[in-house]
Design a protein around this motif. Structure first.
Motif, short mmCIF file in Angstrom:
data_model
loop_
_atom_site.label_atom_id
_atom_site.label_comp_id
_atom_site.label_asym_id
_atom_site.label_seq_id
_atom_site.Cartn_x
_atom_site.Cartn_y
_atom_site.Cartn_z
N VAL A 1 0.86 -1.19 0.00
CA VAL A 1 0.00 0.00 0.00
C VAL A 1 0.89 1.24 0.00
O VAL A 1 1.70 1.42 0.92
N LEU A 2 0.74 2.05 -1.02
CA LEU A 2 1.44 3.34 -1.06
C LEU A 2 0.50 4.40 -0.53
O LEU A 2 -0.49 4.75 -1.18
N ASN A 3 0.78 4.90 0.66
CA ASN A 3 -0.08 5.86 1.34
C ASN A 3 0.37 7.29 1.06
O ASN A 3 1.43 7.53 0.51
N LYS A 4 -0.47 8.24 1.45
CA LYS A 4 -0.23 9.68 1.31
C LYS A 4 -0.10 10.10 -0.15
O LYS A 4 0.71 10.96 -0.51
N CYS A 5 -0.94 9.49 -1.00
CA CYS A 5 -0.92 9.84 -2.42
C CYS A 5 -1.62 11.17 -2.70
O CYS A 5 -1.67 11.61 -3.86
N ASP A 6 -2.18 11.80 -1.64
CA ASP A 6 -2.69 13.16 -1.81
C ASP A 6 -1.53 14.14 -2.01
O ASP A 6 -1.73 15.25 -2.52
N LEU A 7 -0.33 13.74 -1.64
CA LEU A 7 0.87 14.54 -1.91
C LEU A 7 1.32 14.20 -3.33
O LEU A 7 2.32 13.51 -3.55
#
Length: 288
Positions: free
Chosen positions: A114-120
């Motif tokens: 899971v690649l998180n913080k894709c809002d960045l």
């Protein structure tokens, strides 16, 4: 009367056991030595309204643990899926991902990254590029933002006992809170001075995000030793090496400098990512 249950939390020598009807008991094991972990299936005897004694441990289907020169640390049992959580920030360890995958493959456990913080969004391309080598091998990569759309993970949890694992600061606790609001898992801001995460989870805990799904949250990792595995185990855990094993000139080939090594030939011809080969050699050298 012995009651069947699952260990859903471990606090030193005390364990929270969930019975089949959903009731939980705070239990202690019999004897002085205890090596129980989240996910263990046990039989308990009630000693009071909310306490009990763990009488027996059922056979484990899988067991994830890490080891170094000095000790072994059990992580979770009966896991069917390992979810490795990384993020666009702070920087994540490629080596740790590899070690987690090797541990999972050695137990025939499925892997999801899971690649998180894709809002960045400006940081996503670089992180995605690092994960591309795993995608090419067939490992699933799910990109999301735990704060905004963490529920996208739910379909991947169905019919699995999943373990969330990763470095501190990757957003595991935020993801747990998104999936299970009642968990109220504590989260902290990233330490700007260290550009790394602060530990928020101090012990493993098993949750039920949906019917038929179990999700174990674990403390953040800084290292994942694999000294309990042999060099043959490690080679088998690298998917791209498996078809080539047994094809070298020498039966005891270490895939290092030997002539007519099938794996070295594949690296030379571009069939194996040099970064992955270097990781393989590093792990073999580490276990000696």
């Amino acid at each position: 009367m012995r009651l069947a249950g699952s260990v859903i939390a471990a606090y030193g020598r005390q364990y929270r056991v969930e019975l089949r009807d959903g009731e939980t008991l705070l239990c202690v094991p019999r004897g002085k030595k205890s090596e129980l972990v989240c996910g263990d299936q046990v039989k308990v005897q009630r000693t009071s309204a909310d306490q009990g004694v763990i009488a027996t441990l059922e056979p484990r289907r899988t067991l994830l643990y890490r080891s170094d020169h000095f000790k072994q640390r059990l992580i979770a049992a009966n896991v069917t899926q390992l979810i490795i959580v990384v993020a666009t920030e702070p920087p994540f360890s490629d080596d740790l991902i590899t070690r987690c995958i090797v541990a999972a493959e050695s137990q025939d456990i499925q892997v999801l990254i899971v690649l998180n913080k894709c809002d960045l969004s400006e940081r996503v391309p670089a992180a995605s590029a690092t994960l591309l080598a795993y995608e090419k091998l067939g490992y699933r990569v799910l990109k999301l933002s735990a704060r905004n759309d963490g529920e996208r993970l739910l379909p991947y949890l169905a019919d699995h006992t999943s373990l969330l694992i990763g470095q501190s600061g990757m957003g595991k606790s935020t993801l747990i809170n998104a999936l299970i609001p009642d968990a109220c898992t504590p989260t902290r801001e990233i330490s700007q001075a260290l550009n790394a995460g602060k530990h928020t989870t101090t012990h493993a805990h098993l949750y039920h995000p949906s019917t038929g799904a179990a999700l174990i949250d674990s403390p953040g990792l800084m290292a994942f030793g694999l000294r309990h595995l042999s060099s043959e185990d490690i080679a088998q855990a690298f998917l791209e090496l498996r078809p080539l094993l047994g094809q070298c000139r020498f039966r005891d080939c270490q895939h290092d400098r030997e002539p007519d090594c099938s794996i070295l030939a594949a690296v030379e011809h571009g069939a194996i990512d040099p970064r992955r080969y270097a990781a393989f050699r590093s792990l073999c050298a580490e276990i000696g």
